[in-house]
Design an enzyme around this catalytic site. Structure first.
Site, short mmCIF file in Angstrom:
data_model
loop_
_atom_site.label_atom_id
_atom_site.label_comp_id
_atom_site.label_asym_id
_atom_site.label_seq_id
_atom_site.Cartn_x
_atom_site.Cartn_y
_atom_site.Cartn_z
N ARG A 40 -22.51 -44.02 -17.10
CA ARG A 40 -23.50 -43.24 -17.85
C ARG A 40 -24.16 -44.06 -18.96
O ARG A 40 -25.34 -43.86 -19.25
CB ARG A 40 -22.85 -41.99 -18.43
CG ARG A 40 -22.61 -40.97 -17.34
CD ARG A 40 -22.01 -39.70 -17.87
NE ARG A 40 -22.08 -38.67 -16.85
CZ ARG A 40 -21.34 -37.59 -16.82
NH1 ARG A 40 -20.45 -37.38 -17.77
NH2 ARG A 40 -21.48 -36.71 -15.87
N LYS A 207 -14.11 -23.97 -5.80
CA LYS A 207 -14.36 -22.53 -5.80
C LYS A 207 -15.71 -22.13 -5.21
O LYS A 207 -16.74 -22.72 -5.51
CB LYS A 207 -14.35 -22.04 -7.25
CG LYS A 207 -13.01 -22.10 -7.91
CD LYS A 207 -13.08 -21.27 -9.16
CE LYS A 207 -12.14 -21.76 -10.22
NZ LYS A 207 -12.71 -21.53 -11.55
N GLY A 359 -20.49 -35.42 -10.50
CA GLY A 359 -19.09 -35.01 -10.51
C GLY A 359 -18.25 -35.73 -9.47
O GLY A 359 -18.37 -36.94 -9.28
N GLY A 382 -23.36 -29.97 -12.70
CA GLY A 382 -23.86 -28.59 -12.86
C GLY A 382 -25.38 -28.55 -12.87
O GLY A 382 -26.00 -27.68 -12.25
P1 AMP Z 1 -15.36 -28.78 -7.88
O1 AMP Z 1 -15.21 -29.17 -9.31
O2 AMP Z 1 -15.64 -27.34 -7.64
O3 AMP Z 1 -16.29 -29.70 -7.12
O4 AMP Z 1 -13.91 -28.96 -7.24
C1 AMP Z 1 -13.26 -30.19 -7.17
C2 AMP Z 1 -11.78 -29.96 -7.06
O5 AMP Z 1 -11.48 -29.20 -5.90
C3 AMP Z 1 -11.02 -31.24 -6.95
O6 AMP Z 1 -10.23 -31.39 -8.10
C4 AMP Z 1 -10.18 -31.07 -5.71
O7 AMP Z 1 -8.86 -31.53 -5.86
C5 AMP Z 1 -10.19 -29.57 -5.48
N1 AMP Z 1 -9.96 -29.23 -4.08
C6 AMP Z 1 -10.66 -29.65 -3.02
N2 AMP Z 1 -10.12 -29.18 -1.89
C7 AMP Z 1 -9.06 -28.44 -2.23
C8 AMP Z 1 -8.09 -27.69 -1.49
N3 AMP Z 1 -8.14 -27.63 -0.15
N4 AMP Z 1 -7.14 -27.03 -2.18
C9 AMP Z 1 -7.11 -27.09 -3.53
N5 AMP Z 1 -7.98 -27.78 -4.28
C10 AMP Z 1 -8.95 -28.44 -3.64
#
Ligand code: AMP
Length: 408
Positions: A40, A207, A359, A382
């Site tokens: 960055r 999520k 991210g 985001g």
């Molecule tokens: P995000 O910030 O929403 O992009 O989510 C990223 C996070 O999702 C990472 O820390 C991953 O470890 C987690 N993640 C991805 N796949 C899985 C899974 N199958 N079960 C639990 N956590 C997950």
């Protein structure tokens, strides 16, 4: 992206001006306070160099971490200042408190050929996140050119990204975007403005709830939706597939079904995992691969399996435009990183115009050494999601200038 009314730093003559640059120096630090990735800071250099080479006095400002409105040594800008000194060869002066009139004195006596002022973490002041008018006015009082180059916080209406910007509304006190924001708007803008087909969106991560609105927006605009990560299990459960103890957001099953229905109506293919890497306990060091999409009771999936990797790679081969946000599994751990790297590789190999939201997906691309193969890796997680969703970003909207501009 409609950039009407947005001017950029390359249009301005900067000699004798004082330029306030809102940067994104929100860099990762280790427990000893060392910067672990300076991407960055490097990314901000073209705009900073343009300002110093143009002869301006330069004030840099950013947030770092979440200090919750008060001083916290852990989130000080000192390591950022040190790195900037190494990269630019300038003395970097970091005043403790921007509200102190001492800053005006420093500015008055600043040697623009040798020195730069770097403000302390903006979020040490509670006025930053609250968009306090007094704090915003103080920041605005320091300069006659405002440059926003912090795309990563463009979706926040904070004092430094929004509140102070309205003060730059005169011929001789102007607001512009930096090079980084310019590139983000150009590149991400193409996803909104008739992207070449087939346009495939790859969505992963933790999520559905975080990405629900972007999924709803994309489902009408893409030709294929590839879903991985924990998100996939909410979709699989919504389709009636056994997902064992995998992470599921039960309250979003209806939303997942609604997205699947809309996809069917719009003839958009939704690709979900057909096999998985599963474990009994989240902390297990190694997983086993399932033969098909069903996950046995008590087991949880932490990555997509090899058949899914192939399937997703195939879908991506024919894409002309790809947008990727979110890992396919728990990619921070080697045993569950294969799916994410396979997708990264497939995107890199395809001829598609490829855009990766910031991210985790950006760090996977970096880790895999594939950055050069990607058309654009966004600096905003985001912010890039909100942008792609078609929402207006306050930090970008605030830059639109309706006043007369003295560009010379
Ligand atoms: P995000 O910030 O929403 O992009 O989510 C990223 C996070 O999702 C990472 O820390 C991953 O470890 C987690 N993640 C991805 N796949 C899985 C899974 N199958 N079960 C639990 N956590 C997950």
């Amino acid at each position: 992206m409609n950039t009407t009314g947005i001017h950029f730093i390359d249009e301005l003559a900067l000699a004798e001006k004082t330029v306030f640059i809102r940067c994104d120096f929100n860099v990762p630090l280790d427990s000893d306070g060392n910067i672990t990735d300076d991407t960055r800071i490097q990314a901000a250099l073209p705009t900073i160099k343009r300002a110093i080479d143009g002869g301006a006095k330069v004030i840099l400002a950013s947030h770092l971490g979440r200090p919750k409105g008060k001083f916290n040594e852990k989130y000080s800008m000192l390591p950022v200042g040190e790195r900037l000194r190494e990269l630019l060869g300038y003395e970097i002066i970091i005043p403790e408190d921007v509200m102190d009139s001492h800053v005006d004195f420093l500015l008055e006596n600043l040697d623009p050929k040798k020195q730069i002022i770097l403000l302390e973490n903006l979020r040490f002041n509670p006025g930053e996140k609250k968009n306090d008018p007094e704090f915003a006015a103080r920041l605005a009082s320091l300069a006659n050119v405002y440059v926003n180059d912090a795309f990563g916080t463009a979706h926040r209406a904070h004092a430094s990204t929004y509140g102070m910007v309205k003060h730059f509304d005169q011929k001789t006190k102007v607001r512009v975007g930096g090079y980084l924001i310019k590139r983000e708007l150009e590149q991400l803008g193409q996803l909104l403005d008739r992207p070449e087909r087939p346009f495939i969106a790859v969505m992963g991560g933790a999520k559905v709830s975080d990405k629900l609105s972007v999924l709803l927006s994309l489902v009408d605009r893409v030709q294929g939706l590839v879903i991985g990560g924990a998100m996939a299990y909410t979709f699989l459960k919504a389709k009636g597939v056994e997902v064992g103890a995998s992470r599921v957001e039960d309250d979003l099953l209806d939303d997942a079904q609604a997205i699947l229905r809309r996809a069917t109506q719009s003839k958009v293919e939704v690709h979900l995992p057909v096999d998985h890497v599963i474990v009994e306990n989240f902390d297990d060091e190694k997983g086993i691969t399932t033969p098909d999409e069903a996950i046995p009771e008590g087991m949880m999936a932490l990555d997509i399996g090899p058949k899914t990797q192939l399937l997703y790679a195939n879908v991506l081969t024919d894409a002309q435009t790809v947008f990727w946000n979110g890992p396919m599994g728990v990619f921070e751990r080697d045993a569950f990183a294969a799916g994410t790297f396979a997708v990264a590789q497939a995107i890199a190999l395809s001829d598609a115009k490829s855009i990766v939201g910031g991210g985790d997906s950006a760090s996977a691309i970096q880790k895999a050494g594939l950055k050069e193969e990607i058309t654009h890796v966004s600096t905003g997680g985001g912010a890039s999601l909100e942008f792609v969703e078609g929402r207006k970003l306050p930090g970008v909207e605030a830059l639109r200038a309706h006043h007369e501009f003295d560009l010379g």
